[in-house]
Design a protein around this motif. Structure first.
Motif, PDB file in Angstrom:
ATOM      1  N   ALA A 100       3.198   4.257   7.582  1.00 32.70           N
ATOM      2  CA  ALA A 100       2.368   3.236   7.491  1.00 32.70           C
ATOM      3  C   ALA A 100       0.700   3.949   7.394  1.00 32.70           C
ATOM      4  CB  ALA A 100       2.016   1.809   8.182  1.00 32.70           C
ATOM      5  N   VAL A 102      -2.354   5.867   5.085  1.00 30.56           N
ATOM      6  CA  VAL A 102      -2.517   5.623   3.956  1.00 30.56           C
ATOM      7  C   VAL A 102      -2.651   6.822   3.061  1.00 30.56           C
ATOM      8  CG1 VAL A 102      -4.552   5.981   4.474  1.00 30.56           C
ATOM      9  CG2 VAL A 102      -4.456   4.742   2.477  1.00 30.56           C
ATOM     10  N   GLY A 205      -7.182  -0.965   6.133  1.00 29.10           N
ATOM     11  CA  GLY A 205      -7.781  -0.305   5.947  1.00 29.10           C
ATOM     12  C   GLY A 205      -8.613  -0.431   4.822  1.00 29.10           C
ATOM     13  N   MET A 266      -0.177 -10.025   8.288  1.00 24.32           N
ATOM     14  CA  MET A 266       0.500  -8.896   8.072  1.00 24.32           C
ATOM     15  C   MET A 266       1.830  -8.909   9.041  1.00 24.32           C
ATOM     16  SD  MET A 266       0.464  -7.198   5.082  1.00 24.32           S
ATOM     17  CE  MET A 266       1.571  -6.138   4.871  1.00 24.32           C
TER      18      MET A 266
HETATM   19  P1  NDP Z   1      -5.767   2.483   7.701  1.00 16.14           P
HETATM   20  O1  NDP Z   1      -6.976   3.259   6.946  1.00 16.14           O
HETATM   21  O2  NDP Z   1      -5.651   1.060   8.476  1.00 16.14           O
HETATM   22  O3  NDP Z   1      -5.257   3.619   8.600  1.00 16.14           O
HETATM   23  C1  NDP Z   1      -4.263   4.348   7.812  1.00 16.14           C
HETATM   24  C2  NDP Z   1      -3.581   4.897   8.869  1.00 16.14           C
HETATM   25  O4  NDP Z   1      -2.837   6.113   8.352  1.00 16.14           O
HETATM   26  C3  NDP Z   1      -3.996   5.695  10.101  1.00 16.14           C
HETATM   27  O5  NDP Z   1      -3.345   5.789  11.248  1.00 16.14           O
HETATM   28  C4  NDP Z   1      -4.904   7.249   9.789  1.00 16.14           C
HETATM   29  O6  NDP Z   1      -5.160   8.210  10.800  1.00 16.14           O
HETATM   30  C5  NDP Z   1      -2.961   8.038   9.386  1.00 16.14           C
HETATM   31  N1  NDP Z   1      -3.840   8.637   7.748  1.00 16.14           N
HETATM   32  C6  NDP Z   1      -4.834   8.802   7.016  1.00 16.14           C
HETATM   33  N2  NDP Z   1      -5.300   9.935   6.479  1.00 16.14           N
HETATM   34  C7  NDP Z   1      -4.365  10.165   6.995  1.00 16.14           C
HETATM   35  C8  NDP Z   1      -3.647  12.021   6.276  1.00 16.14           C
HETATM   36  N3  NDP Z   1      -4.082  12.664   5.663  1.00 16.14           N
HETATM   37  N4  NDP Z   1      -3.137  12.181   7.333  1.00 16.14           N
HETATM   38  C9  NDP Z   1      -2.006  11.534   8.573  1.00 16.14           C
HETATM   39  N5  NDP Z   1      -2.468  10.272   8.774  1.00 16.14           N
HETATM   40  C10 NDP Z   1      -2.978   9.322   7.439  1.00 16.14           C
HETATM   41  O7  NDP Z   1      -4.469   1.670   6.596  1.00 16.14           O
HETATM   42  P2  NDP Z   1      -3.644   0.618   6.411  1.00 16.14           P
HETATM   43  O8  NDP Z   1      -3.261   0.136   7.676  1.00 16.14           O
HETATM   44  O9  NDP Z   1      -4.797  -0.502   6.466  1.00 16.14           O
HETATM   45  O10 NDP Z   1      -2.836   0.908   5.644  1.00 16.14           O
HETATM   46  C11 NDP Z   1      -1.574   2.504   5.822  1.00 16.14           C
HETATM   47  C12 NDP Z   1      -0.891   1.859   4.068  1.00 16.14           C
HETATM   48  O11 NDP Z   1       0.163   0.382   4.165  1.00 16.14           O
HETATM   49  C13 NDP Z   1      -1.701   1.988   3.058  1.00 16.14           C
HETATM   50  O12 NDP Z   1      -0.876   2.718   1.917  1.00 16.14           O
HETATM   51  C14 NDP Z   1      -1.597   0.576   2.560  1.00 16.14           C
HETATM   52  O13 NDP Z   1      -1.630   0.602   1.339  1.00 16.14           O
HETATM   53  C15 NDP Z   1      -0.776   0.079   2.691  1.00 16.14           C
HETATM   54  N6  NDP Z   1      -0.596  -1.361   3.375  1.00 16.14           N
HETATM   55  C16 NDP Z   1      -1.764  -1.899   4.157  1.00 16.14           C
HETATM   56  C17 NDP Z   1      -1.834  -3.366   3.890  1.00 16.14           C
HETATM   57  C18 NDP Z   1      -2.649  -3.888   5.028  1.00 16.14           C
HETATM   58  O14 NDP Z   1      -2.688  -4.589   5.255  1.00 16.14           O
HETATM   59  N7  NDP Z   1      -3.952  -2.864   5.482  1.00 16.14           N
HETATM   60  C19 NDP Z   1      -0.602  -4.697   3.508  1.00 16.14           C
HETATM   61  C20 NDP Z   1       0.234  -3.940   2.801  1.00 16.14           C
HETATM   62  C21 NDP Z   1       0.371  -2.452   2.501  1.00 16.14           C
HETATM   63  P3  NDP Z   1      -6.295   8.043  11.540  1.00 16.14           P
HETATM   64  O15 NDP Z   1      -6.435   6.578  12.491  1.00 16.14           O
HETATM   65  O16 NDP Z   1      -6.610   8.790  12.292  1.00 16.14           O
HETATM   66  O17 NDP Z   1      -8.113   8.440  10.610  1.00 16.14           O
END
Ligand code: NDP
Length: 386
Positions: A100, A102, A205, A266
């Motif tokens: 999860a 992004v 996100g 979700m």
């Molecule tokens: P968020 O932006 O809410 O969270 C992203 C997560 O990834 C956080 O834990 C963040 O850490 C971490 N992160 C961001 N950049 C990096 C990096 N460069 N290296 C390591 N960790 C990183 O995203 P979402 O939860 O919305 O989405 C996550 C994935 O799930 C995406 O691919 C999205 O397309 C997919 N998705 C999301 C849905 C949703 O409802 N949100 C639905 C369907 C799919 P930190 O908090 O420290 O920045």
């Protein structure tokens, strides 16, 4: 007595991470948390690691490791920082790893989990879009399972269960149409980041919210579906369904169409992936179709929203082109969110990068990373003043 299952969550501090941990919190007797990761939200990650008794907590941004260490001092929880620590989190023994993070940043840790034979609950669509055949080959080689968390793909996964893929006539992904579905081209040109992240149905996100507004989310999902359900690109369709109740559909050759319906929460598809092949409880209110009254469907408008057309072209071209599309989009979305470019520049930049870059077809993870880097450089060069 139920055996506790070990779970790791890559991207624990995000929206999907929070929904997953909410489910874990509701039945702590069923779960043991192996690893949790974030990028730089060290305090938030430390609080989660303490609450869930995680064995390992890692931040992707190494400069945030001292803050994580300090916040976890005396807890006995191991810590790590940097790309190799994310990979370590993916590799740690677990029954299921929730991918999860992004963006393509999640690719290496997801591949690491696959290489260890862990079942992967995949939300991180950008990783599969970029690595496509490299990832699916690794899944086959290591005899593991990709469980789709994206609501559309989870719906399709459920609708395909027990059926022969050879009998599939079409798979239809539903799209909400995002916050700008009814906006004119002039309005789109002036759309702001604040407006773009206000999704009508889903709380997500920032990056995926912008992707929903441009329809790149659906484009990425088309490519994701192409890899998860290899029935042929020509059988994959998209229909706009503003209520987000029908999450996707599979049509069979006898004329039957199976659809999966559910609330826009979700936790439903996450629970489906976590419990698969069984089911588990969620706190989500059941659908009340009588209260909803009307479900509507319309064809996508690829003039105002060219993203799905660009994604289909990239999928048809294959090779590195989906990785190029994804990387250009990530750069353009970040630039839009920081106020550097306007909303309609996002698809324009992606189209231009697709025209400029044609890296060789990847056969390994490092090839994917190289293609991603090349496209990022090209997209970045378009941000600089002429
Ligand atoms: P968020 O932006 O809410 O969270 C992203 C997560 O990834 C956080 O834990 C963040 O850490 C971490 N992160 C961001 N950049 C990096 C990096 N460069 N290296 C390591 N960790 C990183 O995203 P979402 O939860 O919305 O989405 C996550 C994935 O799930 C995406 O691919 C999205 O397309 C997919 N998705 C999301 C849905 C949703 O409802 N949100 C639905 C369907 C799919 P930190 O908090 O420290 O920045």
């Amino acid at each position: 007595m139920t055996t506790r299952r070990r779970i790791s969550i890559l991207g624990a501090t995000g929206s999907i991470g929070a929904s997953t941990l909410d489910l874990v919190r509701r039945s702590p007797e069923r779960w043991e948390v192996a690893a949790l990761t974030a990028n730089c939200q060290a305090a938030e990650l430390a609080a989660l690691a303490r609450e869930f008794g995680a064995e390992f907590a890692a931040v992707g941004d190494e400069s945030c490791l001292p803050a994580l260490r300090e916040a976890l001092a005396g807890s006995g929880i191991a810590t790590g920082g940097g790309a190799s620590s994310l990979v370590e989190a993916g590799e740690r023994p677990a029954d299921i790893v929730v991918a999860a993070i992004v963006g393509c940043a999640g690719l290496a840790p997801t591949m690491a989990a696959i290489a260890q034979g862990r079942a992967v609950a995949l939300a991180n669509k950008e990783a599969l879009v970029s690595a496509g055949p490299v990832m699916t080959a690794a899944v086959a080689r290591h005899g593991t399972t990709l469980l789709p968390v994206d609501s559309e793909h989870n719906a399709i996964f459920q609708c395909l269960a027990g059926n022969d893929p050879a009998d599939v006539r079409a798979i239809t992904l539903t799209a909400s149409g995002g916050p700008f579905r009814t906006w004119s081209a002039e309005q789109l040109a002036a759309a702001t980041p604040v407006q773009a992240v206000q999704h009508p149905n889903w709380d997500m996100g920032a990056k995926i919210s912008v992707d929903s507004a441009t329809m790149f989310n659906k484009g990425l999902e088309l490519i994701e579906a192409h890899h998860l359900f290899p029935v042929g690109l020509e059988k994959l369709r998209i229909v706009v369904h503003p209520q987000s109740v029908v999450h996707s559909m599979v049509e069979y050759r006898d004329g039957s169409t199976l659809a999966q319906l559910g609330p826009s929460d979700m936790r439903v598809p996450i629970a489906s992936a976590l419990a698969w092949p069984a089911r588990m409880d969620t706190p989500c209110a059941p659908l009340d179709l009588a209260a909803l009254g009307t479900l509507t469907f319309e064809a996508p408008d690829e003039i105002r929203f060219p993203a799905t057309r660009l994604a289909r072209q990239a999928a048809e071209a294959g090779g590195a082109m989906p990785a190029v599309l994804n990387a250009a989009n990530e750069v353009a979305v970040a630039a839009f969110l920081s106020g550097q470019i306007g909303f309609t520049r996002i698809p324009a930049i992606v189209a231009e990068v697709l025209g400029r870059c044609s890296p060789p077809a990847p056969v390994s993870l490092s090839d994917v990373v190289a293609a991603d880097a090349e496209a990022r450089r090209a997209a970045q060069s378009m941000m600089e003043p002429a």
